[in-house]
Design a protein around this motif. Structure first.
Motif, PDB file in Angstrom:
ATOM      1  N   ALA A   7       0.683  -1.177   0.040  1.00  0.00           N
ATOM      2  CA  ALA A   7      -0.062  -0.029  -0.158  1.00  0.00           C
ATOM      3  C   ALA A   7       0.928   1.103   0.036  1.00  0.00           C
ATOM      4  O   ALA A   7       0.531   2.188  -0.643  1.00  0.00           O
ATOM      5  N   GLU A   8       1.926   1.085   0.820  1.00  0.00           N
ATOM      6  CA  GLU A   8       2.753   2.321   0.703  1.00  0.00           C
ATOM      7  C   GLU A   8       3.515   2.526  -0.661  1.00  0.00           C
ATOM      8  O   GLU A   8       3.473   3.884  -1.119  1.00  0.00           O
ATOM      9  N   LEU A   9       3.672   1.604  -1.349  1.00  0.00           N
ATOM     10  CA  LEU A   9       4.450   1.654  -2.733  1.00  0.00           C
ATOM     11  C   LEU A   9       3.294   2.184  -3.701  1.00  0.00           C
ATOM     12  O   LEU A   9       3.751   3.084  -4.414  1.00  0.00           O
ATOM     13  N   ILE A  10       1.986   1.661  -3.656  1.00  0.00           N
ATOM     14  CA  ILE A  10       1.139   2.313  -4.253  1.00  0.00           C
ATOM     15  C   ILE A  10       0.874   3.823  -4.270  1.00  0.00           C
ATOM     16  O   ILE A  10       0.531   4.641  -5.013  1.00  0.00           O
ATOM     17  N   ARG A  11       0.821   4.154  -2.822  1.00  0.00           N
ATOM     18  CA  ARG A  11       0.639   5.617  -2.557  1.00  0.00           C
ATOM     19  C   ARG A  11       1.781   6.699  -3.124  1.00  0.00           C
ATOM     20  O   ARG A  11       1.684   7.503  -3.766  1.00  0.00           O
ATOM     21  N   ALA A  12       2.936   5.881  -3.076  1.00  0.00           N
ATOM     22  CA  ALA A  12       4.253   6.613  -3.471  1.00  0.00           C
ATOM     23  C   ALA A  12       4.122   6.821  -4.989  1.00  0.00           C
ATOM     24  O   ALA A  12       4.424   7.902  -5.606  1.00  0.00           O
ATOM     25  N   GLN A  13       3.879   5.723  -5.794  1.00  0.00           N
ATOM     26  CA  GLN A  13       3.727   5.492  -7.126  1.00  0.00           C
ATOM     27  C   GLN A  13       2.656   6.555  -7.644  1.00  0.00           C
ATOM     28  O   GLN A  13       2.570   7.064  -8.657  1.00  0.00           O
ATOM     29  N   LEU A  14       1.383   6.458  -6.724  1.00  0.00           N
ATOM     30  CA  LEU A  14       0.128   7.535  -7.069  1.00  0.00           C
ATOM     31  C   LEU A  14       0.625   8.951  -7.203  1.00  0.00           C
ATOM     32  O   LEU A  14       0.520   9.574  -7.982  1.00  0.00           O
ATOM     33  N   ARG A  15       1.765   9.290  -6.243  1.00  0.00           N
ATOM     34  CA  ARG A  15       2.124  10.734  -6.080  1.00  0.00           C
ATOM     35  C   ARG A  15       2.852  11.048  -7.120  1.00  0.00           C
ATOM     36  O   ARG A  15       2.898  12.162  -7.803  1.00  0.00           O
ATOM     37  N   ARG A  16       4.084   9.885  -7.515  1.00  0.00           N
ATOM     38  CA  ARG A  16       4.774  10.217  -8.475  1.00  0.00           C
ATOM     39  C   ARG A  16       4.410  10.475  -9.810  1.00  0.00           C
ATOM     40  O   ARG A  16       4.627  11.158 -10.498  1.00  0.00           O
ATOM     41  N   LEU A  17       3.258   9.646 -10.124  1.00  0.00           N
ATOM     42  CA  LEU A  17       2.698   9.824 -11.478  1.00  0.00           C
ATOM     43  C   LEU A  17       1.854  11.171 -11.499  1.00  0.00           C
ATOM     44  O   LEU A  17       1.772  11.652 -12.470  1.00  0.00           O
ATOM     45  N   ARG A  18       1.129  11.315 -10.317  1.00  0.00           N
ATOM     46  CA  ARG A  18       0.421  12.520 -10.536  1.00  0.00           C
ATOM     47  C   ARG A  18       1.434  13.927 -10.644  1.00  0.00           C
ATOM     48  O   ARG A  18       1.160  14.657 -11.508  1.00  0.00           O
ATOM     49  N   LEU A  19       2.483  13.852  -9.978  1.00  0.00           N
ATOM     50  CA  LEU A  19       3.374  15.108 -10.093  1.00  0.00           C
ATOM     51  C   LEU A  19       4.155  14.936 -11.520  1.00  0.00           C
ATOM     52  O   LEU A  19       4.215  16.069 -12.321  1.00  0.00           O
TER      53      LEU A  19
END
Length: 270
Positions: A7-19
């Motif tokens: 879940a932490e990886l998903i949240r980190a990837q979500l933020r990376r992709l959004r930015l």
């Protein structure tokens, strides 16, 4: 909904992709039907996410299914340890043979049928029901994978196709139509044991056999506690013998398809 640490990886990837897409939390939220504050809470781990949100996020961020794929990994890790060896065997199988005396096998179930079956367990909360339905649907992807999908041979009972009441008729009509579509698509053979075969060796219980690229077989027995993976030679020999006995009382391919069509038409015209 999700498990750590994936879940932490998903949240980190979500933020990376959004930015990377130059989207603020507010702008991104509008596109996935969330507020900016809700997106912030998801990225900080203060709010859970679900499959629908990640599917929308993948579409908006053009991430080629990355986020949903990571969720599938998380769900796999949530499976009981005793089931994981079988899931590994199923995922790389070149051939699958399955029989169930009372249900359509999971790899051939429609989403509505699977949900009805899983929901029959009154001990499961609604979100757990939906999680299990999603996992079951994901497992079916092996049948349509572009790289060497397995051959699936399934034997089902005519009584299974006819075991419906008024409330279940639409689901069952759709389910049988799906079975016929799978056969027409290729790679799937479905044989039906007619109702006049009242007793046979398969009534001892459901099982599946998987053959890998190396030619080795693995079996899986289902029971109320989850199941067991079978890899001992003498036990596999017994399952193969049982399979031969079950298949010998099933109708041939053409007659099985005709019977499925007859049952489907009988339910769709009532």
């Amino acid at each position: 909904m999700e498990s750590e640490p994936t879940a932490e990886l998903i949240r980190a990837q979500l933020r990376r992709l959004r930015l990377a897409a130059n989207l603020t939390q507010e702008d991104f939220g509008k596109q996935v039907h969330f507020s900016g504050s809700q997106i912030s809470a998801i990225e900080l781990g203060q709010r859970p996410f679900d499959r629908l949100f990640l599917k929308r996020a993948d579409e908006v961020l053009n991430s080629d299914g990355l986020l949903l794929g990571l969720l599938r990994i998380a769900e796999l890790h949530r499976q009981p340890h005793f089931l994981r060896p079988w899931l590994d065997a199923e995922r790389v199988a070149q051939q699958l043979r399955c029989y169930h005396p009372t249900l359509v096998p999971g790899l051939l179930q429609t989403e509505h049928y699977a949900r009805a079956v899983i929901r029959s367990d009154d001990l499961l909360a609604d979100d757990e029901v939906e999680r299990r339905v999603a996992v079951r649907m994901d497992r079916q992807a092996i049948l349509t994978r572009p790289d060497n999908p397995p051959i699936l041979i399934a034997v089902i009972e005519e009584a299974t196709l006819r075991r419906v009441d008024e409330s279940f008729r639409g689901i069952m009509t759709q389910q049988i139509s799906h079975l016929l579509d799978c056969v027409q698509r290729g790679g799937v053979l479905i044989l039906v044991i007619p109702a006049e075969v009242s007793v046979h060796v398969g009534h001892a219980g459901p099982f599946t056999l998987a053959c890998g690229a190396d030619g080795d077989w693995v079996g899986h027995l289902e029971n109320h506690l989850g199941g067991a993976t079978i890899d001992r030679a003498e036990e596999l020999a017994t399952l193969h013998a049982r399979w031969d006995g079950i298949r010998s009382v099933a109708l041939p391919k053409g007659q099985s398809e005709l019977l499925m069509k007859e049952v489907m038409e009988s339910w769709s015209t009532i």
